[in-house]
Design an enzyme around this catalytic site. Structure first.
Site, short mmCIF file in Angstrom:
data_model
loop_
_atom_site.label_atom_id
_atom_site.label_comp_id
_atom_site.label_asym_id
_atom_site.label_seq_id
_atom_site.Cartn_x
_atom_site.Cartn_y
_atom_site.Cartn_z
N ILE A 10 0.83 -1.21 0.00
CA ILE A 10 0.00 0.00 0.00
C ILE A 10 0.86 1.26 0.00
O ILE A 10 0.34 2.37 -0.17
CB ILE A 10 -1.01 0.04 1.18
CG1 ILE A 10 -0.29 0.14 2.52
CG2 ILE A 10 -1.94 -1.14 1.13
CD1 ILE A 10 -1.23 0.41 3.68
N SER A 11 2.15 1.11 0.17
CA SER A 11 3.07 2.26 0.13
C SER A 11 3.35 2.67 -1.30
O SER A 11 3.81 1.84 -2.11
CB SER A 11 4.38 1.90 0.83
OG SER A 11 5.43 2.77 0.44
N PRO A 12 3.13 3.94 -1.67
CA PRO A 12 3.43 4.39 -3.04
C PRO A 12 4.89 4.16 -3.46
O PRO A 12 5.12 3.66 -4.57
CB PRO A 12 3.07 5.88 -3.02
CG PRO A 12 2.07 6.01 -1.94
CD PRO A 12 2.47 5.01 -0.89
N ARG A 15 5.30 0.56 -4.34
CA ARG A 15 4.63 0.22 -5.60
C ARG A 15 5.40 0.73 -6.81
O ARG A 15 5.41 0.10 -7.86
CB ARG A 15 3.20 0.77 -5.60
CG ARG A 15 2.22 -0.12 -4.85
CD ARG A 15 0.79 0.37 -4.97
NE ARG A 15 0.47 1.35 -3.96
CZ ARG A 15 0.10 2.59 -4.19
NH1 ARG A 15 0.01 3.05 -5.43
NH2 ARG A 15 -0.19 3.40 -3.19
#
Length: 219
Positions: A10-12, A15
């Site tokens: 869920i961490s940009p 990703r």
């Protein structure tokens, strides 16, 4: 080559690295680091990254690289079959670098300034000026895309991976609508056709947005 990537989907920034790995056809094992449980502050993790940020990439000889921008530059420089994702041409290279700095200096800080008090200090109200920072960043993105399909020209680069991960997360607070930000909206649609988009970014960002909305409701 199979890497170990420490972080959470869920961490940009995490990703953005996963997007780059997919584009390069490289495999990785994602080892979850729960920030809310403060796993990034454990001594074992700090030995890997004294800044205790995610992601951290463990490479084949036991060395560690942190900061998603540095990781993606390393991956492309070492493993890409050509320089399309990170051009060697000095001018084009500088454009990509500028966009990477824009993500680390403008886009992601706009997101973090809201996320940090929301997740770590249980604040449920977002000051309007923080929304204004997101709107201003979107307008800059519109200008960057004025003559191009992607953020550094008409071909995909690593900058697009970082912008994609951050902007789709910012949409938890201000969605990108086509009538307000037509170029940015069109670019998002263009990125969504990447064969690995849904797996790497689409599903995880939905989890992130749901979590944000729960926090904003005080849950």
């Amino acid at each position: 080559m199979k890497f170990i990537l420490y972080g959470t989907e869920i961490s940009p920034p995490v990703r953005s690295v996963l997007l780059c790995l997919k584009a390069l056809g490289l495999e990785c094992e994602l080892r979850n680091i729960d920030l809310l449980a403060k796993e990034h502050l454990k001594e074992e993790f700090i030995r890997k990254n004294p800044q205790h940020t995610i992601p951290v990439l463990e490479i084949e000889d036991g060395k560690y690289i942190w900061d998603s921008h540095a990781i993606n530059c390393y991956l492309v420089n070492r493993y890409a079959k050509n320089d399309s994702l990170y051009p060697k041409d000095h001018y084009l290279h500088a454009i990509v670098d500028q966009r990477l700095h824009f993500d680390s200096g403008v886009l992601f800080p706009a997101l973090r300034s809201i996320n940090y008090p929301l997740f770590y200090h249980n604040e449920h109200e977002v000051p309007e000026w923080k929304y204004d920072c997101i709107r201003e960043a979107y307008l800059f993105c519109e200008k960057f895309l004025e003559h191009y399909n992607y953020f550094c020209g008409n071909t995909l680069t690593i900058a697009d991976f970082h912008f994609l991960a951050t902007i789709t997360s910012l949409e938890a607070y201000i969605p990108v609508h086509g009538d307000q930000y037509p170029r940015l909206f069109a670019w998002l649609k263009r990125m969504q056709v990447l064969p690995y988009y849904n797996e790497v970014n689409g599903l995880p960002v939905h989890k992130f947005i749901e979590l944000v909305h729960q926090k904003l409701r005080g849950h």
